[in-house]
Design a protein around this motif. Structure first.
Motif, short mmCIF file in Angstrom:
data_model
loop_
_atom_site.label_atom_id
_atom_site.label_comp_id
_atom_site.label_asym_id
_atom_site.label_seq_id
_atom_site.Cartn_x
_atom_site.Cartn_y
_atom_site.Cartn_z
N VAL A 136 0.85 -1.18 0.00
CA VAL A 136 0.00 0.00 0.00
C VAL A 136 0.89 1.24 0.00
O VAL A 136 1.81 1.35 0.80
CB VAL A 136 -0.89 0.00 1.25
CG1 VAL A 136 -1.72 1.28 1.31
CG2 VAL A 136 -1.79 -1.21 1.27
N THR A 138 0.86 5.61 -0.27
CA THR A 138 0.00 6.79 -0.27
C THR A 138 0.32 7.61 -1.51
O THR A 138 1.43 7.54 -2.05
CB THR A 138 0.25 7.66 0.97
OG1 THR A 138 1.61 8.07 0.98
CG2 THR A 138 -0.04 6.90 2.24
N GLN A 175 -5.46 -0.50 -7.37
CA GLN A 175 -6.71 -0.21 -6.70
C GLN A 175 -6.49 1.02 -5.83
O GLN A 175 -5.56 1.06 -5.03
CB GLN A 175 -7.11 -1.42 -5.85
CG GLN A 175 -8.48 -1.31 -5.23
CD GLN A 175 -9.57 -1.36 -6.29
OE1 GLN A 175 -9.52 -2.20 -7.17
NE2 GLN A 175 -10.50 -0.45 -6.22
N PHE A 177 -7.90 3.53 -2.94
CA PHE A 177 -8.88 3.50 -1.86
C PHE A 177 -8.53 4.55 -0.81
O PHE A 177 -7.49 5.20 -0.89
CB PHE A 177 -8.97 2.10 -1.24
CG PHE A 177 -7.70 1.66 -0.58
CD1 PHE A 177 -6.59 1.33 -1.34
CD2 PHE A 177 -7.61 1.55 0.80
CE1 PHE A 177 -5.42 0.91 -0.74
CE2 PHE A 177 -6.44 1.13 1.40
CZ PHE A 177 -5.34 0.81 0.63
N LYS A 186 -2.95 0.59 -4.09
CA LYS A 186 -2.29 -0.70 -3.97
C LYS A 186 -2.11 -1.24 -5.38
O LYS A 186 -3.10 -1.38 -6.11
CB LYS A 186 -3.16 -1.64 -3.14
CG LYS A 186 -2.52 -2.98 -2.86
CD LYS A 186 -3.44 -3.84 -2.03
CE LYS A 186 -2.81 -5.19 -1.79
NZ LYS A 186 -3.69 -6.07 -1.01
N LEU A 188 -1.64 -4.07 -7.85
CA LEU A 188 -1.95 -5.48 -7.74
C LEU A 188 -0.91 -6.30 -8.46
O LEU A 188 -0.35 -5.87 -9.47
CB LEU A 188 -3.33 -5.74 -8.33
CG LEU A 188 -4.42 -4.85 -7.70
CD1 LEU A 188 -5.73 -5.02 -8.44
CD2 LEU A 188 -4.59 -5.16 -6.24
N SER B 6 -13.29 -5.83 -7.66
CA SER B 6 -11.92 -5.38 -7.52
C SER B 6 -11.66 -4.76 -6.15
O SER B 6 -10.57 -4.83 -5.62
CB SER B 6 -11.57 -4.40 -8.63
OG SER B 6 -12.59 -3.45 -8.76
N SER B 7 -12.70 -4.12 -5.57
CA SER B 7 -12.47 -3.46 -4.29
C SER B 7 -12.30 -4.50 -3.18
O SER B 7 -11.85 -4.19 -2.09
CB SER B 7 -13.60 -2.50 -3.96
OG SER B 7 -14.82 -3.20 -3.92
N LYS B 9 -10.16 -6.63 -3.18
CA LYS B 9 -8.74 -6.91 -3.03
C LYS B 9 -8.12 -6.05 -1.94
O LYS B 9 -6.98 -6.26 -1.56
CB LYS B 9 -8.03 -6.66 -4.36
CG LYS B 9 -8.31 -7.76 -5.36
CD LYS B 9 -7.86 -7.36 -6.74
CE LYS B 9 -8.35 -8.36 -7.78
NZ LYS B 9 -8.49 -7.74 -9.08
N ILE B 10 -8.88 -5.05 -1.47
CA ILE B 10 -8.37 -4.20 -0.40
C ILE B 10 -8.86 -4.77 0.92
O ILE B 10 -10.06 -4.79 1.20
CB ILE B 10 -8.87 -2.75 -0.57
CG1 ILE B 10 -8.47 -2.21 -1.93
CG2 ILE B 10 -8.37 -1.89 0.54
CD1 ILE B 10 -6.98 -2.20 -2.19
N ASP B 14 -4.90 -3.62 4.70
CA ASP B 14 -4.43 -2.60 3.76
C ASP B 14 -4.86 -1.22 4.24
O ASP B 14 -4.10 -0.26 4.19
CB ASP B 14 -5.01 -2.87 2.37
CG ASP B 14 -4.34 -4.05 1.70
OD1 ASP B 14 -3.23 -4.40 2.16
OD2 ASP B 14 -4.89 -4.61 0.75
N ARG B 15 -6.12 -1.15 4.70
CA ARG B 15 -6.61 0.15 5.17
C ARG B 15 -5.82 0.62 6.38
O ARG B 15 -5.49 1.80 6.51
CB ARG B 15 -8.10 0.05 5.51
CG ARG B 15 -8.94 -0.02 4.26
CD ARG B 15 -10.42 -0.12 4.56
NE ARG B 15 -11.11 -0.52 3.35
CZ ARG B 15 -11.37 0.31 2.34
NH1 ARG B 15 -11.02 1.58 2.42
NH2 ARG B 15 -11.98 -0.12 1.26
N LEU B 18 -2.57 1.88 5.26
CA LEU B 18 -2.74 3.19 4.63
C LEU B 18 -2.85 4.27 5.70
O LEU B 18 -2.23 5.33 5.58
CB LEU B 18 -3.97 3.20 3.74
CG LEU B 18 -4.24 4.54 3.06
CD1 LEU B 18 -3.14 4.88 2.09
CD2 LEU B 18 -5.58 4.55 2.35
#
Lengths: 189, 210
Positions: A136, A138, A175, A177, A186, A188, B6-7, B9-10, B14-15, B18
Motif C-alpha cells: 500500500v 500513499t 486499486q 482507496f 495498492k 496489484l 476489484s475493491s 482486493k483491499i 491494507d486500510r 494506509l
C-alpha cells in the motif's frame, strides 16, 4: 493554486532551448504564419519545443501568463517573443486531437510530454522495479517522498497522478482507496 | 456494482497500513513546515541583530530552538511509526509464507495418499522383486538356446581373435591356399555343429536314463 511567480522564478537557464529546436533562433518562428501549411509545421515545432522544454525543466504544467515572459516564449537574445494570443493558439492546438492531446487546460495548461496513460506506465514500472507490488502506497509518497526524489514523476500534480492511477485502475493493475486527501493505492500483482 | 469485485482486493489490513502511512506523510509535511519556520527564525534573528535589537534576536532564536526540539520529537515518532508499518508489512509476508507452507504440506499429503501408504509401496517393491526374479529365470532358460549358427559365429570370432593375437609373429598369411582353407573351415563348422548336436542329445537323454 501555485503562486503566479513559480514558473519564472524557478526556471532553469535556457541554455538548452536552442539545442531543443534550431527554430528557436529563427525570428519568424515567433510569429504564427498565415500560410496554412507553414502554420501547421510551425505549430507542430512549437509543440515539440514546449514538450521538450517541460521535460527538461521538469514542468508538469504552465501558467501561460508566466510562461510568456519565460525564455520558452521569449527569446531575449533574439529580441523576439510569442504574443499571448499566438501562445494560446499553440497550446490550444496541442490540446486538440490534431496536436495529439499533448496539453490540457485546467486552470493552468498541463503539458503532456507524456500523456496520462504513458505516465501510468512509468509509475507502474517504478513500482515493479522497486518490488512494491502488493504494497500500500500513499499518493503523497508516490510524488513527494524521498523514495521517488530521482524519478521523473516526482512532484507530479495530484490531479495528474489521480488520472494516471485511474488508467491503471481501469486496466485492473491497481486499486485506489481511502478518502479525504488520505488516498492510497495498492498495485496489484 | 462492477467495482465490487476489484475493491475486495483491499483488505482491512491494507486500510490500516494506509492509515499509518498517511500519518507518516502528515509528520513528513509537518517536518517540512518546521524546517521552513526554523530557517525563517534564523533569518529574523540575523536581521534583528543587524538592526541592533538583541532581545528580539534572542527571542527568535529561542523560538527556533523550540521548533527544533519539536523536529527531533517528530523524528522519533516518525521512526516508531515506520517501524510499526514495517512490522505489519513483514507480518503479512510471514502470513503468506505460512499459507504457502500449508498448501505445500497439503499437496504433499495428498500425493502420499495417492501412493497408498508405506505398506502399499512395500508390497509394490516386493512384487517388483518377484517379477524381476521371474524374468531372470526366463532369461536363463532362454539363454541356453542359442542357434548353432550364432554359436559358430561366436567361435569363429574367437578363433579370428586368437589368430590375431598370436598371429603377430606370422607376417605372411598363406594367400595361395585360401580356397582350401575355406573348405576346411566349412568342414570345421559342420564338424562342430554335429558335435554340439550330439552333446545336446546326450544331455537331454541323461535325465531320462536316470
Amino acid at each position: 493554486m501555485d503562486p503566479p511567480t513559480t514558473t519564472t522564478s524557478s526556471d532553469p537557464p535556457p541554455s538548452n532551448l536552442t539545442d531543443l529546436t534550431p527554430h528557436y533562433t529563427f525570428p519568424p518562428f515567433f510569429t504564427l504564419q498565415p500560410n496554412l501549411t507553414t502554420r501547421a509545421s510551425q505549430l507542430s515545432s512549437w509543440s515539440t519545443l514546449i514538450q521538450s522544454y517541460a521535460r527538461s525543466s521538469h514542468l508538469f504544467s504552465l501558467s501561460l501568463l508566466d510562461a510568456l515572459d519565460s525564455p520558452l516564449f521569449h527569446n531575449k537574445a533574439l529580441g523576439r517573443r510569442l504574443s499571448a494570443r499566438d501562445a494560446r493558439v499553440v497550446v490550444d492546438w496541442m490540446a486538440s486531437s490534431e496536436g495529439g492531446g499533448r496539453a490540457e487546460w485546467k486552470n493552468r495548461f498541463y503539458i503532456f510530454y507524456r500523456r496520462p496513460e504513458e505516465w501510468a506506465e512509468v509509475v507502474e514500472a517504478w513500482v515493479e522495479r522497486t518490488g512494491q507490488k502488493g504494497t500500500v502506497l500513499t499518493l503523497y509518497e508516490l510524488t513527494e517522498s524521498d523514495a521517488v526524489s530521482g524519478e521523473e514523476f516526482c512532484g507530479m500534480p495530484g490531479e495528474l497522478l489521480g488520472r494516471c492511477l485511474g488508467v491503471l485502475v481501469k486496466r485492473g493493475r491497481a486499486q485506489v482507496f481511502g478518502e479525504g486527501g488520505g488516498e492510497g493505492v495498492k498495485f496489484l500483482r | 456494482m462492477g467495482n465490487s469485485g476489484s475493491s475486495n482486493k483491499i483488505s482491512a489490513q491494507d486500510r490500516a497500513i494506509l492509515d499509518m502511512k498517511n500519518q507518516r506523510d502528515k509528520l513528513h509535511q509537518y517536518q517540512k513546515k518546521i524546517t521552513v519556520i526554523t530557517a525563517r527564525e534564523t533569518e529574523i534573528a540575523r536581521k534583528c541583530l543587524r538592526n541592533g535589537d538583541k532581545t528580539k534576536a534572542l527571542l527568535a532564536l529561542r523560538r527556533k530552538k523550540y521548533q527544533e526540539s519539536l523536529l527531533s520529537k517528530t523524528d522519533a515518532q516518525l521512526a516508531q511509526l515506520e517501524i510499526l508499518t514495517q512490522d505489519v508489512e513483514f507480518a503479512l509476508v510471514q502470513k503468506d509464507v505460512v499459507f504457502g507452507l500449508q498448501q505445500g504440506t497439503k499437496v504433499l499429503k495428498e500425493i502420499h495418499k495417492e501412493m497408498g501408504g508405506l505398506e502399499a509401496v512395500e508390497k509394490l517393491m516386493g512384487e517388483g522383486e518377484e517379477a524381476r526374479a521371474y524374468q531372470r529365470e526366463i532369461s536363463e532358460m532362454l539363454g541356453g538356446a542359442m542357434s548353432n549358427q550364432d554359436e559358430d559365429e561366436v567361435e569363429d570370432e574367437l578363433d579370428a581373435l586368437e589368430a590375431e593375437v598370436s598371429g603377430i609373429k606370422m607376417p605372411d598369411a598363406p594367400t595361395q591356399k585360401l580356397p582350401e582353407n575355406e573348405v576346411s573351415r566349412e568342414d570345421n563348422a559342420k564338424e562342430r555343429a554335429r558335435r554340439r548336436r550330439e552333446e545336446a542329445n546326450g544331455q537331454a537323454a541323461e535325465p531320462m536314463l536316470a
